[in-house]
Design a protein around this motif. Structure first.
Motif, PDB file in Angstrom:
ATOM      1  N   ALA A  95       0.814  -1.221   0.000  1.00  0.00           N
ATOM      2  CA  ALA A  95       0.000   0.000   0.000  1.00  0.00           C
ATOM      3  C   ALA A  95       0.842   1.263   0.000  1.00  0.00           C
ATOM      4  O   ALA A  95       0.560   2.196  -0.754  1.00  0.00           O
ATOM      5  CB  ALA A  95      -0.954   0.011   1.194  1.00  0.00           C
ATOM      6  N   LYS A  96       1.843   1.337   0.859  1.00  0.00           N
ATOM      7  CA  LYS A  96       2.587   2.592   1.031  1.00  0.00           C
ATOM      8  C   LYS A  96       3.222   3.066  -0.262  1.00  0.00           C
ATOM      9  O   LYS A  96       3.273   4.268  -0.541  1.00  0.00           O
ATOM     10  CB  LYS A  96       3.663   2.429   2.108  1.00  0.00           C
ATOM     11  N   ALA A  97       3.711   2.142  -1.083  1.00  0.00           N
ATOM     12  CA  ALA A  97       4.346   2.504  -2.345  1.00  0.00           C
ATOM     13  C   ALA A  97       3.359   2.503  -3.504  1.00  0.00           C
ATOM     14  O   ALA A  97       3.770   2.574  -4.666  1.00  0.00           O
ATOM     15  CB  ALA A  97       5.494   1.533  -2.644  1.00  0.00           C
ATOM     16  N   GLN A  98       2.063   2.442  -3.212  1.00  0.00           N
ATOM     17  CA  GLN A  98       1.069   2.274  -4.266  1.00  0.00           C
ATOM     18  C   GLN A  98       0.079   3.435  -4.399  1.00  0.00           C
ATOM     19  O   GLN A  98      -0.089   3.987  -5.459  1.00  0.00           O
ATOM     20  CB  GLN A  98       0.251   0.988  -4.006  1.00  0.00           C
ATOM     21  N   TYR A  99      -0.592   3.782  -3.310  1.00  0.00           N
ATOM     22  CA  TYR A  99      -1.811   4.582  -3.399  1.00  0.00           C
ATOM     23  C   TYR A  99      -1.620   6.001  -2.851  1.00  0.00           C
ATOM     24  O   TYR A  99      -2.385   6.466  -2.021  1.00  0.00           O
ATOM     25  CB  TYR A  99      -2.942   3.870  -2.652  1.00  0.00           C
ATOM     26  N   GLY A 100      -0.592   6.688  -3.357  1.00  0.00           N
ATOM     27  CA  GLY A 100      -0.239   7.992  -2.814  1.00  0.00           C
ATOM     28  C   GLY A 100      -1.317   9.047  -2.943  1.00  0.00           C
ATOM     29  O   GLY A 100      -1.354   9.995  -2.151  1.00  0.00           O
ATOM     30  N   TRP A 101      -2.199   8.920  -3.925  1.00  0.00           N
ATOM     31  CA  TRP A 101      -3.289   9.900  -4.067  1.00  0.00           C
ATOM     32  C   TRP A 101      -4.398   9.679  -3.051  1.00  0.00           C
ATOM     33  O   TRP A 101      -5.161  10.590  -2.761  1.00  0.00           O
ATOM     34  CB  TRP A 101      -3.892   9.829  -5.473  1.00  0.00           C
TER      35      TRP A 101
ATOM     36  N   GLN B 218       1.131   9.522   1.944  1.00  0.00           N
ATOM     37  CA  GLN B 218       2.394   8.898   2.319  1.00  0.00           C
ATOM     38  C   GLN B 218       3.042   9.480   3.574  1.00  0.00           C
ATOM     39  O   GLN B 218       3.498   8.717   4.432  1.00  0.00           O
ATOM     40  CB  GLN B 218       3.375   8.995   1.144  1.00  0.00           C
ATOM     41  N   PRO B 219       3.113  10.810   3.734  1.00  0.00           N
ATOM     42  CA  PRO B 219       3.799  11.334   4.927  1.00  0.00           C
ATOM     43  C   PRO B 219       3.142  10.917   6.234  1.00  0.00           C
ATOM     44  O   PRO B 219       3.780  10.890   7.285  1.00  0.00           O
ATOM     45  CB  PRO B 219       3.725  12.855   4.734  1.00  0.00           C
ATOM     46  N   GLU B 220       1.843  10.576   6.168  1.00  0.00           N
ATOM     47  CA  GLU B 220       1.095  10.247   7.372  1.00  0.00           C
ATOM     48  C   GLU B 220       0.779   8.765   7.465  1.00  0.00           C
ATOM     49  O   GLU B 220      -0.098   8.358   8.234  1.00  0.00           O
ATOM     50  CB  GLU B 220      -0.222  11.045   7.389  1.00  0.00           C
ATOM     51  N   PHE B 221       1.475   7.938   6.698  1.00  0.00           N
ATOM     52  CA  PHE B 221       1.098   6.533   6.599  1.00  0.00           C
ATOM     53  C   PHE B 221       1.085   5.828   7.946  1.00  0.00           C
ATOM     54  O   PHE B 221       0.206   5.007   8.225  1.00  0.00           O
ATOM     55  CB  PHE B 221       2.037   5.803   5.635  1.00  0.00           C
ATOM     56  N   GLU B 222       2.044   6.153   8.797  1.00  0.00           N
ATOM     57  CA  GLU B 222       2.122   5.518  10.117  1.00  0.00           C
ATOM     58  C   GLU B 222       1.024   6.006  11.054  1.00  0.00           C
ATOM     59  O   GLU B 222       0.820   5.421  12.118  1.00  0.00           O
ATOM     60  CB  GLU B 222       3.492   5.776  10.747  1.00  0.00           C
ATOM     61  N   ASP B 223       0.308   7.058  10.667  1.00  0.00           N
ATOM     62  CA  ASP B 223      -0.781   7.564  11.510  1.00  0.00           C
ATOM     63  C   ASP B 223      -2.025   6.683  11.434  1.00  0.00           C
ATOM     64  O   ASP B 223      -2.890   6.763  12.311  1.00  0.00           O
ATOM     65  CB  ASP B 223      -1.158   8.995  11.105  1.00  0.00           C
ATOM     66  N   PHE B 224      -2.145   5.873  10.377  1.00  0.00           N
ATOM     67  CA  PHE B 224      -3.361   5.056  10.222  1.00  0.00           C
ATOM     68  C   PHE B 224      -3.058   3.593   9.934  1.00  0.00           C
ATOM     69  O   PHE B 224      -3.959   2.824   9.600  1.00  0.00           O
ATOM     70  CB  PHE B 224      -4.256   5.626   9.110  1.00  0.00           C
ATOM     71  N   SER B 225      -1.793   3.173  10.044  1.00  0.00           N
ATOM     72  CA  SER B 225      -1.460   1.785   9.755  1.00  0.00           C
ATOM     73  C   SER B 225      -0.290   1.328  10.605  1.00  0.00           C
ATOM     74  O   SER B 225       0.414   2.138  11.223  1.00  0.00           O
ATOM     75  CB  SER B 225      -1.119   1.618   8.265  1.00  0.00           C
ATOM     76  N   VAL B 226      -0.080   0.025  10.617  1.00  0.00           N
ATOM     77  CA  VAL B 226       1.054  -0.581  11.326  1.00  0.00           C
ATOM     78  C   VAL B 226       1.878  -1.337  10.292  1.00  0.00           C
ATOM     79  O   VAL B 226       1.327  -1.994   9.402  1.00  0.00           O
ATOM     80  CB  VAL B 226       0.574  -1.548  12.428  1.00  0.00           C
ATOM     81  N   PHE B 227       3.205  -1.253  10.424  1.00  0.00           N
ATOM     82  CA  PHE B 227       4.086  -1.995   9.528  1.00  0.00           C
ATOM     83  C   PHE B 227       4.939  -2.971  10.333  1.00  0.00           C
ATOM     84  O   PHE B 227       5.604  -2.584  11.297  1.00  0.00           O
ATOM     85  CB  PHE B 227       5.002  -1.052   8.748  1.00  0.00           C
ATOM     86  N   ILE B 228       4.881  -4.250   9.956  1.00  0.00           N
ATOM     87  CA  ILE B 228       5.696  -5.296  10.572  1.00  0.00           C
ATOM     88  C   ILE B 228       6.403  -6.032   9.432  1.00  0.00           C
ATOM     89  O   ILE B 228       5.746  -6.677   8.619  1.00  0.00           O
ATOM     90  CB  ILE B 228       4.832  -6.289  11.382  1.00  0.00           C
ATOM     91  N   PRO B 229       7.723  -5.948   9.324  1.00  0.00           N
ATOM     92  CA  PRO B 229       8.430  -6.610   8.213  1.00  0.00           C
ATOM     93  C   PRO B 229       8.169  -8.109   8.198  1.00  0.00           C
ATOM     94  O   PRO B 229       8.330  -8.788   9.217  1.00  0.00           O
ATOM     95  CB  PRO B 229       9.903  -6.298   8.490  1.00  0.00           C
TER      96      PRO B 229
END
Length: 443
Positions: free
Chosen positions: A342-348, A352-363
């Motif tokens: 998602a992060k590298a896909q749906y920038g519109w 992107q700058p706020e991605f961590e405000d509404f999601s969690v990332f676990i490698p």
């Protein structure tokens, strides 16, 4: 002529009439926003709908043509919920384009040219049908038409001002022309003839600049502001008694992968949180969507998503998932395991700058190979932080859904996924043309 095709012809006639009426007073608000819909022969769009049941390796797509691509209602009294198939995005987008307030019949005045070509539907004959061994031909018939019918439109700006919608991941149109015999996919996006146009896809590749991903259609298409606000209220007040939910299939093979790790951890989790003060009755829940049983039955997964705090979004055959947008619609915080999901896909649509405000990332590598426990990570997130993230997810909802065509004026004031895609396309084309005027390479 099918019922779906006939209704689309009616909508097209109405749109042409409204275009003449509305354009008179729209000049200022439409400055630098004019779009011309290129008139294509029906063989490139509406005629393709007739073949909706002719691909033996696919289920019958005909039931999903109804309501201009939204599909049939989930039940008779439904006003907003439909059995929507993502492959209908081209039809949905075309129908919404007919309502776009800044249309012009003169391509010379247009800032962008929309090609209403149903590329993914046309690709089916190359992917599953009789032309599977000639998939490098996909798109050539469109190019030949554009070359011979008013070719000055296509060549005026070297086609940099053209865009189209492709209702499949870009990988399905990216087979190298040198592959002989073909492996999978068509070569539409590899044809030099189309290198300059903008392709809106359900999933883009990491590098080509002509592609941009737009949200998968969900099953929720409200026709008015009241129904949208009613849903937002329901999602906001829903009791979140489940910590994490995974709605999907796979993960049953012995080979190590993120879906297998999720299933193993979820199945072995204790029934409830160890903390007696925890708000969760269940730590992890799986909604088994194997064999496509969830695809056109949103009740199967939307009700569980409304009860979950986090919705796990592991990659599958491709990095992206429709489930990401279903989860956002339910107010369920998405958990990603790779940036391409998602992060590298749906920038519109997903800032992107706020991605961590509404999601969690676990490698995913940390989970699959290093033993990181997903549930432990999620339980450590402070409750105040969880509440803030959920509120931010709820704010995203209007911009990731595709509202119903002919929506009420109040709802039209809120930009949906279509509106944001059009804004993005116009900005992208404008920037590209400015670079060309300045002699800057766009490659």
């Amino acid at each position: 002529m099918s019922k779906a095709t006939f209704s689309f012809h009616v909508a097209l006639v109405v749109a042409v009439v409204l275009l003449a009426v509305c354009n008179a007073g729209a000049s200022e608000e439409c400055r630098k926003r004019w779009i011309h819909i290129r008139k294509l022969p029906p063989m490139f769009n509406l005629d393709l709908l007739v073949n909706c049941s002719e691909y033996p390796m696919l289920e019958d797509l005909c039931p999903y043509l109804g309501n201009h691509g939204l599909g049939q209602k989930t039940h008779n009294r439904s006003h907003s919920w439909y059995r929507t198939d993502p492959s209908m995005l081209e039809l949905i987008f075309h129908r919404r384009m007919l309502e776009y307030p800044c249309l012009t019949q003169d391509p010379a005045l247009a800032d962008a040219i929309y090609l209403p070509y149903y590329a993914a539907l046309d690709a089916l004959r190359y992917l599953y049908g009789p032309d599977a061994n000639s998939s490098a031909q996909h798109g050539l018939h469109l190019f030949h038409f554009l070359q011979h019918d008013n070719p000055q439109i296509f060549h005026r700006r070297m086609s940099h001002d053209h865009f189209l919608v492709m209702a499949r991941p870009a990988w399905d149109f990216s087979q190298p022309l040198s592959n002989d015999p073909p492996i999978w996919g068509t070569s539409f996006l590899e044809l030099p003839h189309f290198f300059n146009l903008t392709a809106l896809t359900l999933e883009s590749r990491a590098w080509p600049w002509q592609e941009h991903a737009v949200p998968y259609p969900t099953s929720f298409h409200p026709p008015n502001l009241g129904l949208l606000e009613s849903w937002l209220s329901r999602a906001r007040r829903s009791k979140r008694s489940v910590l994490a939910l995974f709605a999907g299939g796979g993960g049953v093979s012995a080979a190590p992968n993120i879906r297998r790790s999720i299933r193993t951890e979820c199945e072995n989790a204790t029934s409830s949180a160890s903390d007696s003060d925890s708000p969760y009755d269940t730590l992890c829940q799986i909604v088994d969507c194997s064999n496509g049983v969830c695809e056109h039955d949103p009740i199967r997964f939307m009700r569980p998503m409304l009860q979950a705090t986090f919705c796990l979004q592991p990659p599958g055959d491709t990095p992206t998932r429709r489930s990401t947008f279903d989860a956002i619609l339910a107010g369920c915080i998405p958990v990603f395991f790779e940036d391409l999901s998602a992060k590298a896909q749906y920038g519109w649509h997903l800032p992107q700058p706020e991605f961590e405000d509404f999601s969690v990332f676990i490698p995913k590598e940390e989970v699959v190979f290093k033993g990181m426990r997903i549930l432990d990570v999620l339980q450590r997130i402070p409750r105040a932080r969880v509440r803030t993230m959920r509120e931010r997810v709820l704010e995203l909802i209007p911009g990731v859904l595709y509202r119903k065509h002919n929506a009420s004026p109040g709802l039209r004031e809120k930009k949906d996924a279509f509106d944001l895609a059009i804004d993005g396309v116009l900005d992208k084309i404008r920037s590209r043309l400015q670079d060309l005027d300045m002699g800057v390479s766009v490659l």
